[in-house]
Structure formats: C-alpha cells, structure tokens
Design a protein around this motif. Structure first.
Motif, PDB file in Angstrom:
ATOM      1  N   THR A 101       0.816  -1.210   0.000  1.00  0.00           N
ATOM      2  CA  THR A 101       0.000   0.000   0.000  1.00  0.00           C
ATOM      3  C   THR A 101       0.852   1.263   0.000  1.00  0.00           C
ATOM      4  N   GLY A 102       1.898   1.301   0.825  1.00  0.00           N
ATOM      5  CA  GLY A 102       2.738   2.494   0.865  1.00  0.00           C
ATOM      6  C   GLY A 102       3.381   2.783  -0.474  1.00  0.00           C
ATOM      7  N   SER A 103       3.903   1.748  -1.126  1.00  0.00           N
ATOM      8  CA  SER A 103       4.502   1.946  -2.448  1.00  0.00           C
ATOM      9  C   SER A 103       3.451   2.333  -3.485  1.00  0.00           C
ATOM     10  N   ALA A 104       2.243   1.763  -3.369  1.00  0.00           N
ATOM     11  CA  ALA A 104       1.174   2.131  -4.302  1.00  0.00           C
ATOM     12  C   ALA A 104       0.773   3.593  -4.132  1.00  0.00           C
ATOM     13  N   TYR A 105       0.654   4.045  -2.878  1.00  0.00           N
ATOM     14  CA  TYR A 105       0.344   5.461  -2.641  1.00  0.00           C
ATOM     15  C   TYR A 105       1.411   6.355  -3.265  1.00  0.00           C
ATOM     16  N   ALA A 106       2.671   6.002  -3.031  1.00  0.00           N
ATOM     17  CA  ALA A 106       3.755   6.831  -3.561  1.00  0.00           C
ATOM     18  C   ALA A 106       3.755   6.839  -5.091  1.00  0.00           C
ATOM     19  N   ALA A 107       3.512   5.679  -5.705  1.00  0.00           N
ATOM     20  CA  ALA A 107       3.500   5.620  -7.166  1.00  0.00           C
ATOM     21  C   ALA A 107       2.327   6.410  -7.750  1.00  0.00           C
ATOM     22  N   GLU A 108       1.143   6.270  -7.147  1.00  0.00           N
ATOM     23  CA  GLU A 108      -0.029   6.991  -7.656  1.00  0.00           C
ATOM     24  C   GLU A 108       0.155   8.498  -7.553  1.00  0.00           C
ATOM     25  N   LEU A 109       0.507   8.964  -6.359  1.00  0.00           N
ATOM     26  CA  LEU A 109       0.650  10.404  -6.157  1.00  0.00           C
ATOM     27  C   LEU A 109       1.887  10.943  -6.872  1.00  0.00           C
ATOM     28  N   GLY A 110       2.945  10.128  -6.962  1.00  0.00           N
ATOM     29  CA  GLY A 110       4.126  10.565  -7.704  1.00  0.00           C
ATOM     30  C   GLY A 110       3.834  10.747  -9.180  1.00  0.00           C
ATOM     31  N   THR A 111       3.056   9.840  -9.757  1.00  0.00           N
ATOM     32  CA  THR A 111       2.665  10.000 -11.164  1.00  0.00           C
ATOM     33  C   THR A 111       1.821  11.252 -11.358  1.00  0.00           C
ATOM     34  N   MET A 112       0.900  11.500 -10.436  1.00  0.00           N
ATOM     35  CA  MET A 112       0.102  12.718 -10.520  1.00  0.00           C
ATOM     36  C   MET A 112       0.975  13.959 -10.380  1.00  0.00           C
ATOM     37  N   ARG A 113       1.982  13.877  -9.538  1.00  0.00           N
ATOM     38  CA  ARG A 113       2.889  15.014  -9.353  1.00  0.00           C
ATOM     39  C   ARG A 113       3.706  15.272 -10.607  1.00  0.00           C
ATOM     40  N   VAL A 114       4.261  14.216 -11.186  1.00  0.00           N
ATOM     41  CA  VAL A 114       5.090  14.371 -12.380  1.00  0.00           C
ATOM     42  C   VAL A 114       4.259  14.882 -13.555  1.00  0.00           C
ATOM     43  N   ASN A 115       3.008  14.442 -13.651  1.00  0.00           N
ATOM     44  CA  ASN A 115       2.127  14.882 -14.745  1.00  0.00           C
ATOM     45  C   ASN A 115       1.428  16.207 -14.462  1.00  0.00           C
ATOM     46  N   ASP A 116       1.821  16.894 -13.391  1.00  0.00           N
ATOM     47  CA  ASP A 116       1.277  18.214 -13.029  1.00  0.00           C
ATOM     48  C   ASP A 116      -0.209  18.170 -12.674  1.00  0.00           C
ATOM     49  N   GLU A 117      -0.714  17.004 -12.326  1.00  0.00           N
ATOM     50  CA  GLU A 117      -2.112  16.935 -11.883  1.00  0.00           C
ATOM     51  C   GLU A 117      -2.285  17.561 -10.503  1.00  0.00           C
ATOM     52  N   ILE A 118      -1.277  17.444  -9.656  1.00  0.00           N
ATOM     53  CA  ILE A 118      -1.340  18.084  -8.336  1.00  0.00           C
ATOM     54  C   ILE A 118      -1.360  19.603  -8.497  1.00  0.00           C
ATOM     55  N   SER A 119      -0.530  20.107  -9.397  1.00  0.00           N
ATOM     56  CA  SER A 119      -0.517  21.552  -9.643  1.00  0.00           C
ATOM     57  C   SER A 119      -1.861  22.027 -10.182  1.00  0.00           C
ATOM     58  N   ALA A 120      -2.500  21.196 -11.002  1.00  0.00           N
ATOM     59  CA  ALA A 120      -3.815  21.565 -11.521  1.00  0.00           C
ATOM     60  C   ALA A 120      -4.846  21.658 -10.401  1.00  0.00           C
ATOM     61  N   LEU A 121      -4.792  20.739  -9.444  1.00  0.00           N
ATOM     62  CA  LEU A 121      -5.717  20.805  -8.306  1.00  0.00           C
ATOM     63  C   LEU A 121      -5.493  22.074  -7.495  1.00  0.00           C
ATOM     64  N   VAL A 122      -4.227  22.413  -7.267  1.00  0.00           N
ATOM     65  CA  VAL A 122      -3.929  23.631  -6.510  1.00  0.00           C
ATOM     66  C   VAL A 122      -4.426  24.860  -7.260  1.00  0.00           C
ATOM     67  N   THR A 123      -4.246  24.864  -8.590  1.00  0.00           N
ATOM     68  CA  THR A 123      -4.710  25.992  -9.393  1.00  0.00           C
ATOM     69  C   THR A 123      -6.220  26.159  -9.296  1.00  0.00           C
ATOM     70  N   MET A 124      -6.945  25.041  -9.211  1.00  0.00           N
ATOM     71  CA  MET A 124      -8.403  25.103  -9.092  1.00  0.00           C
ATOM     72  C   MET A 124      -8.877  25.397  -7.675  1.00  0.00           C
ATOM     73  N   GLY A 125      -7.947  25.592  -6.750  1.00  0.00           N
ATOM     74  CA  GLY A 125      -8.316  25.899  -5.380  1.00  0.00           C
ATOM     75  C   GLY A 125      -8.665  24.693  -4.547  1.00  0.00           C
ATOM     76  N   ILE A 126      -8.249  23.502  -4.965  1.00  0.00           N
ATOM     77  CA  ILE A 126      -8.539  22.262  -4.239  1.00  0.00           C
ATOM     78  C   ILE A 126      -7.314  21.868  -3.434  1.00  0.00           C
ATOM     79  N   ASN A 127      -7.513  21.589  -2.175  1.00  0.00           N
ATOM     80  CA  ASN A 127      -6.417  21.170  -1.307  1.00  0.00           C
ATOM     81  C   ASN A 127      -6.100  19.704  -1.589  1.00  0.00           C
TER      82      ASN A 127
END
Length: 360
Positions: free
Chosen positions: A212-238
């Motif tokens: 589970t820990g590695s899966a969490y890191a891989a999922e969120l890391g992929t979102m981070r690398v693909n700028d999906e996290i930045s998109a959430l922040v831009t939309m005002g989502i924590n």
C-alpha cells in the motif's frame, strides 16, 4: 504586425508584436542569437516593438539567461519594463546543490532539508485534518471504497498465508527448547503472545508498506510528475484533503482487520503443529484462554493502527514530493517502502519502552 528580428554586432533589434501568436518562428533564432553573443555586452532594442505580452517578456528573459552576461534592454516603455520586472520576481533560478570540497554532495544540508520537508508535510496533514469539516465536499466515497479495497481485501490472502507460515515456524522453533523442560504445551502461550503483541501488527505493517505504501507513492508521484497536483492547486482544491487524508483513513481502517486475520492464521498454524505433536485442540484453546489476557490482543490492534497511519503518511509524502520525471516515481515508491518499514520498527521500539514503563 508580425514580429521581426534584426541582428547587429552586439545589438538585437526586435520589431512588431512580441506576442504568443507571433513568436513561434522567431523564438529559436532569438535564443541562438543571444547565446552566440555570450562573452560580450548585449543590447536588446525594443524601440520598434508595438506590443509585448507575457510570452514576449518570457522570450526576453530567456535571451538574457542564455546570454549569461550583461544585457541592456533599450527602448522599452513603462508597461514593458513593469511586465519584465514582474516575471523576474516570480522566476526562480535553479538552486545549486551543496558540493563538498571533494566534489560530492554535502550530506548534512540535504538530510536537514529532508527532515524539514517531512515535518512540514506532517504539519500540513494535521492542519488539513483539523479543517476537514469545512472541506467534506472534497471527499468521494467511491474513491475511499476503492482505496480501502486495494489496501485491505486484496492483501488478505497474503496476510493469511504469511500468518499461517509464521505460526508454524514459531511453534516448531519454540517446541525444541520447551521440550527439554516438558513444557511443550506452553508453546501455545508463547506464540499467542508473540503474535498478538508484536509480530502480528509488525508483519502486517511491513506488508502494508510493501504493497500500500509503495502504491500510494506511485499513484501520487505520477500525478505530481504529470502536473495533476498543480492543476488541483490551481483550481483551489487542497490535495492533502482530497488525496492524502482518504488514503491514511483507509489504511487505518483496514489495519485492525488485517491484524486479526494475521493473528488468527498464525494461531491456526501453531495449533496444527501442536496437534501433530499429539495435543488436542481443546487443550490448546483452553491453555491460551487461561494464560493470555485480552490486553495482549488490544495492544496489538492499537499498535497496528499507529503503524498504518505512519506507513500511509510516509507513502503519500514520498509521492507528493516526487520531482524530476518518470524516474522520480520509482524513487518515491522505494522511499515509501524503506521509510515505512523503518518508521514501523522505530515506533515498535517506542511502544516497547512505553509499555514496559507502564508495566503493561
């Protein structure tokens, strides 16, 4: 009017509209010209520029960077200078890595920086949890159910198989010295206490870190690398509320069930060994019921919940701080597994000290 570029000795004259629509054919030529003038003073003449937007200003800053020396911008009006000043204020030059005299990266500053990042992420997660009642709209039940299913149900078979084997191994290894004192039956108490208080939650936490820990890191890391996290922040989502808290809650929710499954399968493995030695099942169960207390079982459950929270938190932190391309995803998964296991062992040691001091 389209953008034009004239190159003279030590001077580059820009003409027309330096806008996003007009800069495509001009960009590479302008950057190469500024780089070719490196080592000498360069003048960027904007007196014939009619329009300048953020793309044009970004081109000018890139030309300054590629030149690497003294650059003067001549003929710019107040609006252009103000736009350039704003872009320079938000532009962050790459921070050089601290290098030791031998040319190797200094370990201590990086170590301190990593701990600052971990503490800051823990504090941000705690604040997001406190502010959760005001952000309940960001939580999605379907995502939480899917995360809990991946962390719990899909790990159940592995937990049962590992628990049964661990119970058998402990019973066999304990029976050899206990038989010298004619206390074979006390193997049941030994294995029960070891599983319920220590090995059960500890082994489940190791499995949780690996899966589970590695899966969490891989999922969120992929979102981070693909700028999906930045998109959430831009939309005002924590992203901490939407992505981190559900994963931590799911891990903490499934951990007691997995711990119970590990304990039960381990006791089944131990019982099969003692049954092979000739002890009836009724004698084994009655011996366990007499000499073990419910507190042993509850201590293991409490430890497991804390272990699960640490593993999930470390996995999410590794994923959200990943950077540097696709390779960062694998590095984040590795860091999540190693960090989760180390944190579990350290927490188990702290629990041992605290419980010893409390005489529990």
């Amino acid at each position: 009017m389209s953008a034009e570029l004239n190159i003279f000795d030590g001077r580059i004259v820009m003409r027309g509209a330096l806008t996003a629509r007009e800069l495509g054919p001009l960009w590479e030529r302008a950057v190469r010209a500024s780089a070719a003038a490196a080592g000498a003073r360069l003048i960027l003449d904007l007196s014939a520029v009619q329009r300048l937007d953020s793309s044009g200003a970004a081109l000018l800053l890139e030309m300054e960077r590629r030149h690497g020396g003294e650059v003067d911008i001549a003929g710019a009006d107040d609006a252009a200078r103000s736009l350039l000043a704003q872009l320079r204020a938000v532009a962050r030059p790459p921070e050089p890595s601290p290098v030791s005299p031998r040319g190797k990266t200094a370990g201590l500053p990086g170590f301190i920086k990593n701990w600052r990042t971990r503490i800051a992420f823990f504090g941000e997660t705690l604040l997001s949890f406190i502010a959760l009642p005001a952000n309940l709209r960001l939580l999605r039940r379907s995502d939480f159910a899917a995360i809990a299913d991946r962390a719990g149900m899909r790990a159940l078979f592995l937990v049962l198989a590992l628990g049964y084997l661990i119970g058998m191994i402990l019973a066999f290894q304990s029976a050899v010295p206990m038989r010298q004192f004619g206390a074979d039956l006390y193997v049941a108490d030994l294995v029960t206490i070891a599983l319920c208080r220590e090995l059960g939650p500890l082994l489940v936490a190791v499995i949780l870190a690996g899966r589970t820990g590695s899966a969490y890191a891989a999922e969120l890391g992929t979102m981070r690398v693909n700028d999906e996290i930045s998109a959430l922040v831009t939309m005002g989502i924590n992203p901490t509320v939407m992505l981190v808290l559900p994963r931590i809650a799911a891990a903490m929710l499934v951990m007691p069930a997995l711990t119970v499954a590990m304990d039960a399968s381990g006791l089944a493995g131990m019982a099969s060994v003692l049954a092979a030695f000739g002890y009836p099942l009724s004698a084994i169960t009655s011996h366990i019921a007499i000499l073990t207390a419910p507190g042993d079982f509850l201590q293991g459950l409490a430890k497991g919940v804390v272990f699960a929270a640490a593993v999930a938190l470390i996995g999410c932190r590794a994923g959200l701080t990943a950077s540097g391309g696709p390779r960062a995803v694998g590095q984040a998964a590795t860091a999540a597994v190693v960090g989760g296991i180390v944190a579990t062992v350290v927490l188990d040691g702290l629990f041992a000290i605290i419980l010893y001091r409390l005489h529990l």
